[in-house]
Design an enzyme around this catalytic site. Structure first.
Site, mmCIF file in Angstrom:
data_model
loop_
_atom_site.group_PDB
_atom_site.id
_atom_site.type_symbol
_atom_site.label_atom_id
_atom_site.label_comp_id
_atom_site.label_asym_id
_atom_site.label_seq_id
_atom_site.Cartn_x
_atom_site.Cartn_y
_atom_site.Cartn_z
ATOM 1 C CD GLN A 130 -2.396 1.330 2.744
ATOM 2 O OE1 GLN A 130 -1.662 1.416 3.718
ATOM 3 N NE2 GLN A 130 -3.699 1.352 2.864
ATOM 4 N N GLY A 131 0.823 2.027 -1.067
ATOM 5 C CA GLY A 131 1.652 3.228 -1.181
ATOM 6 C C GLY A 131 0.842 4.489 -0.946
ATOM 7 C CB SER A 133 2.514 6.822 4.573
ATOM 8 O OG SER A 133 1.398 6.332 5.249
ATOM 9 C CD GLU A 248 -15.371 -0.371 10.653
ATOM 10 O OE1 GLU A 248 -15.280 0.722 11.176
ATOM 11 O OE2 GLU A 248 -15.017 -1.437 11.196
ATOM 12 C CD GLU A 373 -1.505 10.981 19.150
ATOM 13 O OE1 GLU A 373 -1.612 10.133 18.231
ATOM 14 O OE2 GLU A 373 -0.605 10.933 20.007
HETATM 15 C C1 FAD Z 1 4.076 -0.596 11.308
HETATM 16 C C2 FAD Z 1 3.565 0.410 10.310
HETATM 17 C C3 FAD Z 1 3.132 -0.031 9.078
HETATM 18 C C4 FAD Z 1 2.654 0.895 8.140
HETATM 19 N N1 FAD Z 1 2.288 0.443 6.895
HETATM 20 C C5 FAD Z 1 1.930 1.344 5.945
HETATM 21 C C6 FAD Z 1 1.655 0.908 4.606
HETATM 22 O O1 FAD Z 1 1.724 -0.280 4.275
HETATM 23 N N2 FAD Z 1 1.349 1.831 3.672
HETATM 24 C C7 FAD Z 1 1.269 3.157 3.981
HETATM 25 O O2 FAD Z 1 0.937 3.932 3.085
HETATM 26 N N3 FAD Z 1 1.520 3.612 5.247
HETATM 27 C C8 FAD Z 1 1.867 2.734 6.220
HETATM 28 N N4 FAD Z 1 2.170 3.174 7.501
HETATM 29 C C9 FAD Z 1 2.169 4.606 7.778
HETATM 30 C C10 FAD Z 1 1.066 5.051 8.721
HETATM 31 O O3 FAD Z 1 -0.170 5.085 8.060
HETATM 32 C C11 FAD Z 1 1.489 6.410 9.282
HETATM 33 O O4 FAD Z 1 2.629 6.190 10.098
HETATM 34 C C12 FAD Z 1 0.411 7.063 10.099
HETATM 35 O O5 FAD Z 1 -0.647 7.471 9.270
HETATM 36 C C13 FAD Z 1 0.946 8.275 10.899
HETATM 37 O O6 FAD Z 1 1.580 9.159 10.046
HETATM 38 P P1 FAD Z 1 3.069 9.708 10.315
HETATM 39 O O7 FAD Z 1 3.937 8.526 10.652
HETATM 40 O O8 FAD Z 1 3.451 10.564 9.163
HETATM 41 O O9 FAD Z 1 2.975 10.561 11.631
HETATM 42 P P2 FAD Z 1 2.449 12.063 11.726
HETATM 43 O O10 FAD Z 1 1.219 12.227 10.925
HETATM 44 O O11 FAD Z 1 3.610 12.979 11.455
HETATM 45 O O12 FAD Z 1 2.078 12.131 13.246
HETATM 46 C C14 FAD Z 1 3.041 12.312 14.289
HETATM 47 C C15 FAD Z 1 2.263 12.489 15.598
HETATM 48 O O13 FAD Z 1 1.425 13.638 15.526
HETATM 49 C C16 FAD Z 1 0.071 13.296 15.768
HETATM 50 N N5 FAD Z 1 -0.833 14.129 14.975
HETATM 51 C C17 FAD Z 1 -0.772 14.339 13.645
HETATM 52 N N6 FAD Z 1 -1.820 15.103 13.256
HETATM 53 C C18 FAD Z 1 -2.549 15.357 14.376
HETATM 54 C C19 FAD Z 1 -3.751 16.081 14.626
HETATM 55 N N7 FAD Z 1 -4.432 16.688 13.662
HETATM 56 N N8 FAD Z 1 -4.198 16.129 15.908
HETATM 57 C C20 FAD Z 1 -3.537 15.524 16.917
HETATM 58 N N9 FAD Z 1 -2.399 14.829 16.734
HETATM 59 C C21 FAD Z 1 -1.909 14.742 15.488
HETATM 60 C C22 FAD Z 1 -0.023 11.834 15.370
HETATM 61 O O14 FAD Z 1 -1.132 11.200 15.921
HETATM 62 C C23 FAD Z 1 1.311 11.300 15.868
HETATM 63 O O15 FAD Z 1 1.267 11.035 17.242
HETATM 64 C C24 FAD Z 1 2.609 2.267 8.470
HETATM 65 C C25 FAD Z 1 3.035 2.708 9.733
HETATM 66 C C26 FAD Z 1 3.516 1.790 10.650
HETATM 67 C C27 FAD Z 1 3.974 2.308 11.994
#
Ligand code: FAD
Length: 393
Positions: A130-131, A133, A248, A373
């Site tokens: 899944q691409g 992020s 879901e 969050e």
């Molecule tokens: C094990 C793992 C597998 C994953 N697999 C995939 C995958 O296959 N494909 C893919 O596309 N992605 C994948 N992801 C990515 C995942 O979807 C993102 O890590 C997630 O959406 C959080 O984004 P971020 O890491 O950029 O953190 P950020 O968005 O930068 O967040 C950092 C912190 O800030 C908080 N924050 C951000 N915005 C707000 C807000 N508006 N209010 C309050 N708090 C906030 C967050 O909750 C978090 O605590 C994976 C992540 C993990 C850890």
């Protein structure tokens, strides 16, 4: 826990049990309890197990028959997943394609896309990542910067993705990209199906805290995909992506909880052996953990009953992800504390035991699939009707 799903599916349940008894043997049986949605452990065995399931016709049992599924209903899906978890069979390596991409294609794919991709997903011939992020677009997915421009009958893609679970195994990626130059936020995005076997796609594995290569960062440099490999409408990728993320699967609730129940049993055994139950502070936390698993069971059963009754699940379903991930993490911390100094030790070559691996993986559970969050914002705004969180303009 033994659940009675009623006489209507008794034969089906027996069929599932018999098949699992006969096939979950040898090397597969040795890998009981292994894996999780983002756990790359024992990848080859788990992939072989997925193929074994495919040969028995147990993948995509709810998918339409014309694409290789069995066209069964939600009740059968729930029974299957329940019996599957009960048997302790390894977590399916291709869960991402089975749980997210497949249902998305069934709902929104073109006829040609369904015929081309669904049978190969079910046969475990083609693996998917899944691409979505990117370094600047995780919780704020609308900030996607990867772009795709039309060049004749192909989309040309440039940009970077990150945290692509099992990306290094993927033959294909489903990619959210900006297809309208200058568009902002949710507008002008499209969902593209992109083959990885081409010079414009570079995949670099990222090592996780659990010591495994379980996800990857992906770089696109003039990568190409065919013009007809957009899922849904061009420019409507946000809607497609939300459909994927919102799928879901009531059928996954009970199995997840069975896993937690098993871990809770192990934690209790460990607490007894190490005398932790005589410590009033630990005893109280163990009781809290035990209660949280019971609460999870009750709320999950409620959601499943609503789904089977054809009703939209109530507010408790919205809280399920937050509740499960935070409690699982607490259980992991508790297990590590009870283990004491032994919990800090690893075998040669960073060999983790089941408890340590589960704890480390639980740290990611409050992030992926929507960080806690963000889940709280959703509950606050959509369930409790609180004022909206400020959004980027
Ligand atoms: C094990 C793992 C597998 C994953 N697999 C995939 C995958 O296959 N494909 C893919 O596309 N992605 C994948 N992801 C990515 C995942 O979807 C993102 O890590 C997630 O959406 C959080 O984004 P971020 O890491 O950029 O953190 P950020 O968005 O930068 O967040 C950092 C912190 O800030 C908080 N924050 C951000 N915005 C707000 C807000 N508006 N209010 C309050 N708090 C906030 C967050 O909750 C978090 O605590 C994976 C992540 C993990 C850890």
């Amino acid at each position: 826990m033994e659940l009675d799903f009623g006489s209507a599916v008794a034969d089906f349940r027996d069929e599932v049990r018999t098949w699992l008894d006969e096939h979950l043997v040898g090397e597969f049986a040795e890998h009981r309890g292994v894996g999780g949605p983002t756990d790359g452990e024992a990848w080859d065995i788990r992939l072989a197990w997925d193929r074994e399931l495919a040969s028995g016709g147990w993948l995509g049992i709810g998918w339409p028959k014309e694409y290789g599924g069995r066209g069964l209903g939600l009740l059968e899906e729930i029974v299957f997943e329940y019996e599957y978890a009960r048997s302790g069979a390894p977590y399916r390596a291709t869960g991402n394609a089975l749980d997210l991409l497949g249902p998305m294609l069934v709902a929104m794919g073109s006829e040609a896309q369904k015929q081309r991709f669904l049978p190969r997903i079910l046969a475990v011939e083609e693996l998917w990542g899944q691409g979505f992020s990117e370094p600047g677009a995780g919780s704020d997915l609308a900030s996607v910067r990867t772009r795709a421009e039309l060049d004749g009958d192909a989309w040309v893609i440039n940009g970077q993705k990150v945290w692509t679970t099992f990306g290094m195994h993927a033959h294909w990626l489903y990619v959210l990209a900006r297809t309208e130059p200058g568009s902002r936020r949710h507008k002008g995005l499209s969902m593209l199906l992109v083959p990885t076997d081409q010079p414009g796609v570079e995949i670099r594995p990222i090592r996780s805290l659990a010591g495994q290569d379980e996800f990857a960062e992906v770089f696109f440099t003039d990568a190409r995909t065919s013009v007809d490999l957009v899922v849904g409408e061009v420019g409507q990728g946000w809607r497609t992506a939300m459909g994927t993320l919102g799928i879901e699967r009531g059928s996954t609730l009970l199995p997840l909880q069975l896993t937690f129940e098993r871990e809770m049993d192990a934690l209790l055994r460990q607490a007894r052996e190490q005398g932790a139950l005589t410590d009033p502070m630990l005893r109280r936390r163990i009781l809290d953990a035990w209660m949280s698993v019971r609460i999870m069971r009750t709320t999950n059963l409620r959601t499943v009953a609503e789904l089977l009754g054809g009703r939209t699940p109530g507010a408790q379903a919205t809280t399920a992800k937050l509740y499960a991930s935070t409690n699982h993490q607490r259980m992991g911390h508790l297990a590590m504390e009870i283990a004491g100094a032994a919990g800090q030790l690893v075998q040669d070559g960073y060999g983790l035991d089941t408890r340590q691996r589960s704890f480390l993986i639980s740290l990611a559970e409050t992030i992926y699939g929507g960080a806690s969050e963000i889940q709280r914002n959703i509950i606050g705004e959509q369930v409790l009707g609180l004022p909206k969180d400020p959004r980027p303009a």
